[in-house]
Design an enzyme around this catalytic site. Sequence first.
Site, PDB file in Angstrom:
ATOM      1  N   HIS A 119      18.401  56.050  58.931  1.00 40.26           N
ATOM      2  CA  HIS A 119      17.022  55.680  59.265  1.00 40.26           C
ATOM      3  C   HIS A 119      16.187  56.908  59.605  1.00 40.26           C
ATOM      4  O   HIS A 119      16.672  57.890  60.156  1.00 40.26           O
ATOM      5  CB  HIS A 119      16.980  54.642  60.381  1.00 40.26           C
ATOM      6  CG  HIS A 119      17.282  55.125  61.762  1.00 40.26           C
ATOM      7  ND1 HIS A 119      16.304  55.561  62.638  1.00 40.26           N
ATOM      8  CD2 HIS A 119      18.449  55.228  62.451  1.00 40.26           C
ATOM      9  CE1 HIS A 119      16.851  55.899  63.792  1.00 40.26           C
ATOM     10  NE2 HIS A 119      18.160  55.710  63.703  1.00 40.26           N
ATOM     11  N   ASP A 131      18.104  61.344  66.866  1.00 36.58           N
ATOM     12  CA  ASP A 131      18.133  59.941  66.461  1.00 36.58           C
ATOM     13  C   ASP A 131      16.825  59.551  65.762  1.00 36.58           C
ATOM     14  O   ASP A 131      15.894  59.136  66.419  1.00 36.58           O
ATOM     15  CB  ASP A 131      18.351  59.057  67.688  1.00 36.58           C
ATOM     16  CG  ASP A 131      18.477  57.585  67.344  1.00 36.58           C
ATOM     17  OD1 ASP A 131      18.742  57.265  66.174  1.00 36.58           O
ATOM     18  OD2 ASP A 131      18.293  56.757  68.259  1.00 36.58           O
ATOM     19  N   GLU A 165      14.265  50.840  61.745  1.00 35.66           N
ATOM     20  CA  GLU A 165      15.627  50.596  62.225  1.00 35.66           C
ATOM     21  C   GLU A 165      15.611  50.301  63.709  1.00 35.66           C
ATOM     22  O   GLU A 165      16.351  49.431  64.192  1.00 35.66           O
ATOM     23  CB  GLU A 165      16.513  51.817  61.929  1.00 35.66           C
ATOM     24  CG  GLU A 165      17.991  51.603  62.208  1.00 35.66           C
ATOM     25  CD  GLU A 165      18.438  52.058  63.589  1.00 35.66           C
ATOM     26  OE1 GLU A 165      19.642  51.964  63.887  1.00 35.66           O
ATOM     27  OE2 GLU A 165      17.583  52.501  64.382  1.00 35.66           O
ATOM     28  N   GLU A 166      14.772  51.033  64.434  1.00 34.88           N
ATOM     29  CA  GLU A 166      14.749  50.898  65.883  1.00 34.88           C
ATOM     30  C   GLU A 166      14.214  49.539  66.349  1.00 34.88           C
ATOM     31  O   GLU A 166      14.363  49.183  67.515  1.00 34.88           O
ATOM     32  CB  GLU A 166      13.910  52.027  66.502  1.00 34.88           C
ATOM     33  CG  GLU A 166      14.446  53.442  66.249  1.00 34.88           C
ATOM     34  CD  GLU A 166      15.745  53.735  66.973  1.00 34.88           C
ATOM     35  OE1 GLU A 166      16.298  52.835  67.639  1.00 34.88           O
ATOM     36  OE2 GLU A 166      16.217  54.887  66.880  1.00 34.88           O
ATOM     37  N   ASP A 194      23.873  58.191  60.974  1.00 35.97           N
ATOM     38  CA  ASP A 194      22.910  57.952  62.047  1.00 35.97           C
ATOM     39  C   ASP A 194      23.354  58.765  63.259  1.00 35.97           C
ATOM     40  O   ASP A 194      24.326  58.420  63.920  1.00 35.97           O
ATOM     41  CB  ASP A 194      22.896  56.452  62.362  1.00 35.97           C
ATOM     42  CG  ASP A 194      21.801  56.047  63.333  1.00 35.97           C
ATOM     43  OD1 ASP A 194      21.140  56.932  63.897  1.00 35.97           O
ATOM     44  OD2 ASP A 194      21.616  54.827  63.519  1.00 35.97           O
ATOM     45  N   HIS A 286      16.915  58.173  72.920  1.00 38.08           N
ATOM     46  CA  HIS A 286      15.739  57.308  73.058  1.00 38.08           C
ATOM     47  C   HIS A 286      14.780  57.784  74.154  1.00 38.08           C
ATOM     48  O   HIS A 286      14.091  56.978  74.779  1.00 38.08           O
ATOM     49  CB  HIS A 286      16.142  55.851  73.299  1.00 38.08           C
ATOM     50  CG  HIS A 286      16.603  55.164  72.060  1.00 38.08           C
ATOM     51  ND1 HIS A 286      16.920  53.824  72.015  1.00 38.08           N
ATOM     52  CD2 HIS A 286      16.806  55.627  70.793  1.00 38.08           C
ATOM     53  CE1 HIS A 286      17.289  53.492  70.791  1.00 38.08           C
ATOM     54  NE2 HIS A 286      17.233  54.580  70.028  1.00 38.08           N
TER      55      HIS A 286
END
Length: 316
Positions: A119, A131, A165-166, A194, A286
Amino acid sequence: MKLRFPLSAVCTLAVTAALTGLTPAHAAGPTTQAAPDIAVSAVQADLTQLQSIATANGGNRAHGRPGYKASVDWIKSKLDAAGYTTRVQTFTSNGATGYNLIADWPGGDTNNVLMVGGHLDSVTAGPGINDNGSGSATLLEVALSVARSGYQPTKHLRFAWWGAEELGLVGSTRYVNSLTTTERAKIDAYLNFDMTGSPNPGYFVYSSSGEPTGSAAIEATLNDYYAGIGIDTDPITVGGRSDHAAFSAAGIPTGGTFSGAEGIKTSTQAAKWGGTAGRAYDPCYHRSCDTTSNINATALDRNADAVAHAVWTLSQ
């Protein structure tokens, strides 16, 4: 890698290597062409570009935000210049337009497709350089290495960068659902990458027994590569946390690698991989601090070469 979501759609198929048409690296014939070394400096330069895009667009590259579309456009321009056939698939999620970027390398048997993806979107909190800028940049450099080397695999190669994706694997799920039964049957396997540069890295390979359609051939190919550079990997069941899940639900064999997110590195893992026990693999997971400073260059380098090895080995 997305936040945890249930994956109710995943079926529990048992797919063996014999059914996939894939051959583990250690069983490859003597004419198998070796993968080139992927320059980590090139992957890092791509991450710097993704960081610049985020910085210029509100600090992130999230779905529905200008930084995400700018990321798609930049990667697409690189692939177009290298000779790939690209297309952008659009979809709508949370009231915003999303984009998947699909790139096909001309040639190879289009009835036998090896697909590789990850992603491209970040969360809104930060630029998402590990990420999943790390996986996205790795895939880009592997794809460009295919073009530079003039590699002509037996199978047809298809690369993908997924959107949203998130938000729950939206882009990859839309792509798989858009395929006809015949088109799905042409995909021999899907490899997912990923997070490949976590700062306190683990070396995880998707478990063929833990994933619903996990491929023993893919797992063996990746493990053989890491063993060759002296790394003892751990198997991991990623389940519904990344984009292989939609392919798995469709019965397509899957595999991949992962360098760790919010999980805590054990003392056993620190002893064999280095790093710090009792600390997250990625403390900036994140968060706004997931910048170019949040990358372990050694892990990024090793994982990029592992991706190239898998692509070259499994496409011949």
